[in-house]
Design a protein around this motif. Structure first.
Motif, PDB file in Angstrom:
ATOM      1  N   ASN A   1     -21.659  17.528  -0.948  1.00 22.48           N
ATOM      2  CA  ASN A   1     -20.554  18.427   0.048  1.00 22.48           C
ATOM      3  C   ASN A   1     -21.671  18.540   1.194  1.00 22.48           C
ATOM      4  OD1 ASN A   1     -18.714  20.164  -2.005  1.00 22.48           O
ATOM      5  ND2 ASN A   1     -21.373  21.698  -2.670  1.00 22.48           N
ATOM      6  N   GLU A   2     -22.207  18.003   1.471  1.00 21.64           N
ATOM      7  CA  GLU A   2     -23.354  18.097   3.440  1.00 21.64           C
ATOM      8  C   GLU A   2     -22.711  16.404   3.598  1.00 21.64           C
ATOM      9  OE1 GLU A   2     -25.193  20.100   4.575  1.00 21.64           O
ATOM     10  OE2 GLU A   2     -23.853  22.010   3.503  1.00 21.64           O
ATOM     11  N   PRO A   3     -22.233  16.461   4.737  1.00 19.79           N
ATOM     12  CA  PRO A   3     -21.717  14.372   4.523  1.00 19.79           C
ATOM     13  C   PRO A   3     -23.198  14.578   5.046  1.00 19.79           C
ATOM     14  CG  PRO A   3     -21.232  16.995   6.633  1.00 19.79           C
ATOM     15  CD  PRO A   3     -21.810  17.458   5.227  1.00 19.79           C
ATOM     16  N   LEU A   4     -23.122  13.106   5.633  1.00 15.34           N
ATOM     17  CA  LEU A   4     -24.522  12.091   6.009  1.00 15.34           C
ATOM     18  C   LEU A   4     -24.105  12.137   7.516  1.00 15.34           C
ATOM     19  CD1 LEU A   4     -24.395   9.866   3.009  1.00 15.34           C
ATOM     20  CD2 LEU A   4     -25.437  11.743   3.662  1.00 15.34           C
ATOM     21  N   MET A   5     -23.104  11.321   8.058  1.00 20.69           N
ATOM     22  CA  MET A   5     -22.641  11.820   9.537  1.00 20.69           C
ATOM     23  C   MET A   5     -21.009  12.408   9.408  1.00 20.69           C
ATOM     24  SD  MET A   5     -21.802   8.215   9.457  1.00 20.69           S
ATOM     25  CE  MET A   5     -21.699   7.634  11.582  1.00 20.69           C
ATOM     26  N   GLY A   6     -21.578  12.727  10.924  1.00 26.89           N
ATOM     27  CA  GLY A   6     -20.092  13.041  11.728  1.00 26.89           C
ATOM     28  C   GLY A   6     -19.353  12.474  12.636  1.00 26.89           C
ATOM     29  N   THR A   7     -18.667  13.040  13.876  1.00 23.36           N
ATOM     30  CA  THR A   7     -17.969  12.268  14.534  1.00 23.36           C
ATOM     31  C   THR A   7     -18.653  12.116  15.826  1.00 23.36           C
ATOM     32  OG1 THR A   7     -16.495  14.460  14.972  1.00 23.36           O
ATOM     33  CG2 THR A   7     -16.552  13.417  16.563  1.00 23.36           C
ATOM     34  N   GLY A   8     -18.811  10.150  16.059  1.00 25.42           N
ATOM     35  CA  GLY A   8     -19.199   9.772  16.666  1.00 25.42           C
ATOM     36  C   GLY A   8     -18.716   9.276  18.319  1.00 25.42           C
ATOM     37  N   GLY A   9     -17.901  10.775  18.728  1.00 24.43           N
ATOM     38  CA  GLY A   9     -17.081   9.949  19.505  1.00 24.43           C
ATOM     39  C   GLY A   9     -16.486  11.954  20.746  1.00 24.43           C
ATOM     40  N   GLY A  10     -16.319  11.499  21.610  1.00 19.78           N
ATOM     41  CA  GLY A  10     -15.676  12.757  21.947  1.00 19.78           C
ATOM     42  C   GLY A  10     -15.434  12.967  23.796  1.00 19.78           C
ATOM     43  N   ILE A  11     -15.755  13.713  24.291  1.00 15.38           N
ATOM     44  CA  ILE A  11     -15.570  14.182  25.827  1.00 15.38           C
ATOM     45  C   ILE A  11     -17.256  14.433  25.748  1.00 15.38           C
ATOM     46  CG2 ILE A  11     -15.036  15.733  27.618  1.00 15.38           C
ATOM     47  CD1 ILE A  11     -12.959  16.496  26.043  1.00 15.38           C
ATOM     48  N   GLY A  12     -17.094  13.518  27.177  1.00 13.48           N
ATOM     49  CA  GLY A  12     -19.214  12.997  27.458  1.00 13.48           C
ATOM     50  C   GLY A  12     -19.035  13.447  28.786  1.00 13.48           C
ATOM     51  N   GLU A  13     -19.034  12.936  29.760  1.00 12.90           N
ATOM     52  CA  GLU A  13     -20.041  12.999  30.815  1.00 12.90           C
ATOM     53  C   GLU A  13     -18.757  13.467  31.788  1.00 12.90           C
ATOM     54  OE1 GLU A  13     -23.162  11.627  32.724  1.00 12.90           O
ATOM     55  OE2 GLU A  13     -24.865  11.957  31.262  1.00 12.90           O
ATOM     56  N   ARG A  14     -19.233  14.344  33.356  1.00 13.00           N
ATOM     57  CA  ARG A  14     -18.166  14.381  34.310  1.00 13.00           C
ATOM     58  C   ARG A  14     -18.117  12.875  35.299  1.00 13.00           C
ATOM     59  NH1 ARG A  14     -14.425  17.491  35.951  1.00 13.00           N
ATOM     60  NH2 ARG A  14     -15.060  19.248  34.313  1.00 13.00           N
ATOM     61  N   VAL A  15     -16.894  12.755  35.349  1.00 10.36           N
ATOM     62  CA  VAL A  15     -17.084  11.489  36.442  1.00 10.36           C
ATOM     63  C   VAL A  15     -16.362  11.642  37.727  1.00 10.36           C
ATOM     64  CG1 VAL A  15     -15.256   8.821  35.989  1.00 10.36           C
ATOM     65  CG2 VAL A  15     -15.920   9.746  34.036  1.00 10.36           C
ATOM     66  N   ILE A  16     -14.665  12.483  37.607  1.00 14.94           N
ATOM     67  CA  ILE A  16     -14.792  13.167  38.904  1.00 14.94           C
ATOM     68  C   ILE A  16     -14.436  14.723  38.492  1.00 14.94           C
ATOM     69  CG2 ILE A  16     -13.220  10.911  39.787  1.00 14.94           C
ATOM     70  CD1 ILE A  16     -11.300  12.063  38.421  1.00 14.94           C
ATOM     71  N   GLN A  17     -13.972  14.763  39.655  1.00 19.64           N
ATOM     72  CA  GLN A  17     -13.972  16.791  39.906  1.00 19.64           C
ATOM     73  C   GLN A  17     -12.721  16.950  39.114  1.00 19.64           C
ATOM     74  OE1 GLN A  17     -15.985  18.946  40.743  1.00 19.64           O
ATOM     75  NE2 GLN A  17     -17.601  17.082  40.907  1.00 19.64           N
ATOM     76  N   GLU A  18     -12.754  18.285  38.558  1.00 14.34           N
ATOM     77  CA  GLU A  18     -11.252  18.530  37.977  1.00 14.34           C
ATOM     78  C   GLU A  18     -10.110  18.642  39.090  1.00 14.34           C
ATOM     79  OE1 GLU A  18     -10.001  22.068  35.122  1.00 14.34           O
ATOM     80  OE2 GLU A  18     -11.777  22.155  35.785  1.00 14.34           O
ATOM     81  N   SER A  19     -10.569  19.056  40.309  1.00 16.77           N
ATOM     82  CA  SER A  19      -9.398  18.787  40.886  1.00 16.77           C
ATOM     83  C   SER A  19      -9.011  17.703  41.941  1.00 16.77           C
ATOM     84  CB  SER A  19     -10.159  19.730  43.114  1.00 16.77           C
ATOM     85  OG  SER A  19     -11.266  19.005  42.507  1.00 16.77           O
ATOM     86  N   ALA A  20     -10.002  16.819  41.451  1.00 11.10           N
ATOM     87  CA  ALA A  20      -9.077  15.133  41.728  1.00 11.10           C
ATOM     88  C   ALA A  20      -8.391  14.625  40.999  1.00 11.10           C
ATOM     89  CB  ALA A  20     -10.737  14.261  42.130  1.00 11.10           C
ATOM     90  N   ALA A  21      -8.454  15.659  39.574  1.00 14.15           N
ATOM     91  CA  ALA A  21      -8.518  14.897  38.396  1.00 14.15           C
ATOM     92  C   ALA A  21      -6.750  15.365  39.107  1.00 14.15           C
ATOM     93  CB  ALA A  21      -8.418  15.164  36.618  1.00 14.15           C
ATOM     94  N   GLN A  22      -6.922  16.637  38.746  1.00 14.87           N
ATOM     95  CA  GLN A  22      -5.592  17.234  38.700  1.00 14.87           C
ATOM     96  C   GLN A  22      -4.605  16.314  39.678  1.00 14.87           C
ATOM     97  OE1 GLN A  22      -6.683  21.189  39.604  1.00 14.87           O
ATOM     98  NE2 GLN A  22      -6.692  21.915  37.067  1.00 14.87           N
ATOM     99  N   GLU A  23      -5.277  15.859  40.873  1.00 15.07           N
ATOM    100  CA  GLU A  23      -4.283  15.756  42.613  1.00 15.07           C
ATOM    101  C   GLU A  23      -3.817  14.389  41.739  1.00 15.07           C
ATOM    102  OE1 GLU A  23      -4.629  14.804  46.977  1.00 15.07           O
ATOM    103  OE2 GLU A  23      -5.869  16.226  45.590  1.00 15.07           O
ATOM    104  N   LEU A  24      -4.683  13.600  40.958  1.00 11.47           N
ATOM    105  CA  LEU A  24      -4.278  11.968  40.969  1.00 11.47           C
ATOM    106  C   LEU A  24      -2.882  12.622  39.590  1.00 11.47           C
ATOM    107  CD1 LEU A  24      -5.099   8.790  40.296  1.00 11.47           C
ATOM    108  CD2 LEU A  24      -6.766   9.735  38.269  1.00 11.47           C
TER     109      LEU A  24
END
Length: 716
Positions: free
Chosen positions: A562-585
């Motif tokens: 029942n118990e997993p030996l390992m879980g997710t190895g990825g996903g969202i990491g650190e911020r690279v640019i500001q959210e406002s900059a991303a929205q403009e892009l």
């Protein structure tokens, strides 16, 4: 008194004999010997030859029965010795050297298998009688009559081999099920990695055929017949036989092909599985369903002739051949499954000795949409015979990969995956990271840059003058227009303005791990990357400017745990640019589709953003983009770097992307993109009319008397 005179008659008549008086018997004639026989018997040479032959046959008989007795004793001793080494039959059921991996999609449904699949133990008593009968009818119809070796079967096999021009031991071997089981057990020699270069070499040696091996096989079979019952031997055979598709044993095959227990197989399904024993890899229904059905029809015929099926049952089985389960028929996610297997630890994936369950991010609906879209475009819009290849990756904004196609052949396992293994130049698909750096540093979507002839002196390389794809110049353009039209010179100018090192850092932080070019051509996508990396980097733009690590493995656990030996190895990491900059892009990238080079990717009624990419000489063509729900990337090109003919990123790749996303979004309500929405600027005031054509409006004053006078006399 005188005794003379006439005699008185006797009081009773004398007895008479019923037999007639015997006649003298004639002398018995001696049998006449033919003249030829008399001559032969009198021939000394004939008598010598006959005697010699009788002596030879006598000697042969003397030798034969003694040799037979000796052989019988020797074989008996060998059988007895072998018998003592045989384990309990329950320990022989699972003969795999490696374990299995079962892959589940994000809904928990099985979509792929890897490794040596073993579904569980079945016995001759619990397995479907149709499968049991099909195996006996196909492999050994006298199974319950012989002692482990079938002389009749061997003689028949030799006759067939000789009639077909082969050696007596080549082709049909006349092996019984017991003998085949002996080979599956490798005569009791377990696989030892230290003794063999590979498991395949070990198996090949176990299957090797020669007179000595046949003799050893026969001895082992005879010992098995003494040690085990017929049903026990058949049970071992049903559990250890390889049945194609990575399935070992009847239960694994039933689950692999039909999604059901081996105990519930019908005659058509039992015949199909039994038919695989001849050539499991070639006849596997997942490899060639029609070939497998043809073989199954032969097995049904054998079952009918041997009385296991009535004429009516056989006709019904032939009229309704076995159907693959949905999972087996789709063979979904071959490239995706290979990628997940490669991304996990080897001791739990490729080299596992355990049975492992892996839950993944795959969405089979999305996977099917991508496969069908790619097939449709190549069937309808690519010239016949073209060797061009393409790849697709679809993921969520957090990097969870929902679908992956690594080439035009979608039903493959272990093939070269162009989505994850091919590093190709990215071309203009790299430009969003140049503009991401710019807006992060304070540039605006409507900042102006001049598109004009431009040259740089590169140390060690000399003068370098980039050109636009159209070989013309647009003059003063906004950053949005420069990106939408994929202008090269503005991209290089912006990159040089903000600094190449910073552009390189932003791209790397977004997840492009490949070596990035050091020169000014960095802005034009001179670096190489994989489609998976690029799609993950675009996902970072959609999620508001944070890095993303694409992932497919959600959870790994052992079968029964029942118990997993390992879980997710990825996903969202650190911020690279500001959210406002991303929205403009994102706003700038919508213009690529709405009025720029990516017009063919437009999704009616749904906001989308993206970017085209075409490398030098059109060796690679890209389109990457996203909606509020999914990010998708498409690459197209030749494996040998041959230039594409008349293809740019805004052409077929954009159409593949559009076709994929249209199918992926079926039934999903449109959502707005998380982007900047500039307010329309007020139109400039009209120029003043000539003095004689207008009356200037009075200017109000704070003095009420002055206002009254103006209202009476007019004027300012």
């Amino acid at each position: 008194m005188s005794t003379t005179g006439p005699k008185k008659p006797p009081l009773a008549a004398p007895k008479r004999s019923a037999k007639a008086p015997s006649k003298p018997k004639p002398a018995r004639k001696a049998k006449s010997t033919p003249r030829r026989a008399r001559a032969r018997s009198n021939n000394v040479v004939v008598r010598l030859v006959g005697g010699l032959l009788r002596w030879i046959f006598g000697v042969l008989w003397w030798i034969t029965w003694r040799v037979t007795a000796v052989v019988t004793v020797v074989v008996g001793v060998m059988v007895a010795i072998t018998y003592t080494s045989l384990p309990e039959f329950q320990t022989l059921m699972d003969g795999r050297a490696k374990g299995s991996v079962t892959l589940l999609d994000h809904d928990g449904e099985v979509f792929a298998w890897r490794g040596d699949q073993f579904g569980g133990i079945v016995t001759a008593e619990t397995v479907s009688p149709h499968l049991k009968n099909a195996v006996i009818a196909t492999e050994d119809r006298r199974f319950y009559l012989h002692p482990g070796v079938d002389p009749i079967g061997i003689a028949s096999a030799i006759r067939i081999n000789l009639n077909e021009g082969r050696g007596p031991l080549q082709g049909n071997g006349g092996s019984t099920i017991t003998q085949q089981t002996a080979k599956l057990l490798c005569f009791g020699n377990a696989y030892n990695a230290s003794e063999w270069k590979s498991e395949a070499e070990y198996i090949a040696d176990c299957r090797r055929s020669s007179l000595s091996r046949k003799a050893r096989e026969a001895v082992y079979a005879l010992a098995m017949e003494v040690k085990y019952t017929k049903n026990q031997i058949l049970s071992v055979y049903l559990n250890r036989a390889y049945l194609g598709g990575g399935a070992y044993g009847a239960e694994a095959a039933a689950q692999r092909y039909f999604g059901k227990s081996a105990a519930t197989l019908n005659p058509a399904e039992g015949a199909m599985i039994a038919g695989l024993l001849t050539a499991p890899s070639t006849l596997a229904p997942t490899a060639n369903l029609e070939r497998s059905r043809n073989r199954a029809s032969v097995v049904v015929g054998l079952m009918r002739r041997q009385g296991y099926l009535s004429d009516q049952e056989a006709a019904l089985a032939l009229a309704n051949p076995a159907e693959l389960s949905e999972a087996a028929e789709r063979q979904a996610g071959g490239y995706f499954a290979d990628w997940v297997m490669a991304s996990g630890p080897e001791f739990f994936t490729r080299d596992t000795t355990e049975d492992v369950i892996i839950r993944t991010t795959l969405d089979q609906r999305v996977q099917t949409a991508a496969e069908e879209a790619l097939t449709y475009i190549f069937d309808e819009k690519v010239r016949e015979g073209s060797k061009a290849q393409a790849a697709i990756v679809v993921m969520s904004a957090d990097g969870a990969v929902r679908g992956m196609v690594g080439g035009r052949k979608t039903k493959v396992v272990g093939a070269f995956n162009r989505a994850t293994q091919a590093k190709r130049q990215t071309g203009s698909a790299f430009k969003p990271f140049v503009y991401a750096t710019a807006v992060e540093l304070g540039y605006s979507y409507d900042s102006v840059v001049v598109d004009e002839p431009y040259c740089l002196n590169i140390p060690g390389s000399g003068r370098w003058c980039p050109e636009n794809y159209t070989r013309d110049y647009k003059g003063r353009v906004s950053l949005t227009e420069a990106l939408a039209q994929s202008l090269n010179i503005p991209a290089v100018k912006i990159s040089e303005s903000v600094g190449r090192d910073l552009v390189r850092k932003v791209a790397s932080d977004f997840g492009i791990d490949s070596d990035l070019a050091a020169g000014p051509a960095l802005a034009l996508g001179a670096s190489e990357s994989t489609l998976l990396e690029m799609t993950g980097a675009y996902a970072g733009i959609l999620n508001g400017g944070s890095s993303v690590t694409p992932y497919g493995l959600v959870e790994l656990k052992l079968l029964g745990e029942n118990e997993p030996l390992m879980g997710t190895g990825g996903g969202i990491g650190e911020r690279v640019i500001q959210e406002s900059a991303a929205q403009e892009l994102i706003y700038m990238m919508t213009k690529v589709i709405e009025g720029g080079t990516g017009g063919r990717a437009r999704l009616p009624g749904r906001e989308a953003a993206g970017k085209t990419g075409t490398t030098q000489a059109a060796r690679d063509a890209w389109f990457l983009g996203f909606t509020a729900d999914y990010v998708a990337g498409v690459w197209m090109g030749y494996d040998d770097n041959t230039p594409l003919s008349g293809v740019t990123g805004g052409g077929l790749p954009a159409e593949i992307w559009q076709e994929t996303m249209m199918r992926v979004h079926e039934g999903i309500d449109p959502k707005p993109l998380p982007m900047l929405r500039p307010q329309p600027r007020p139109a400039p005031a009209p120029a003043p009319a000539p003095q004689d054509q207008q009356r200037r409006a009075p200017v109000a004053s704070d003095n009420p008397i002055e206002n009254i006078l103006r209202s009476i006399f007019g004027g300012n």
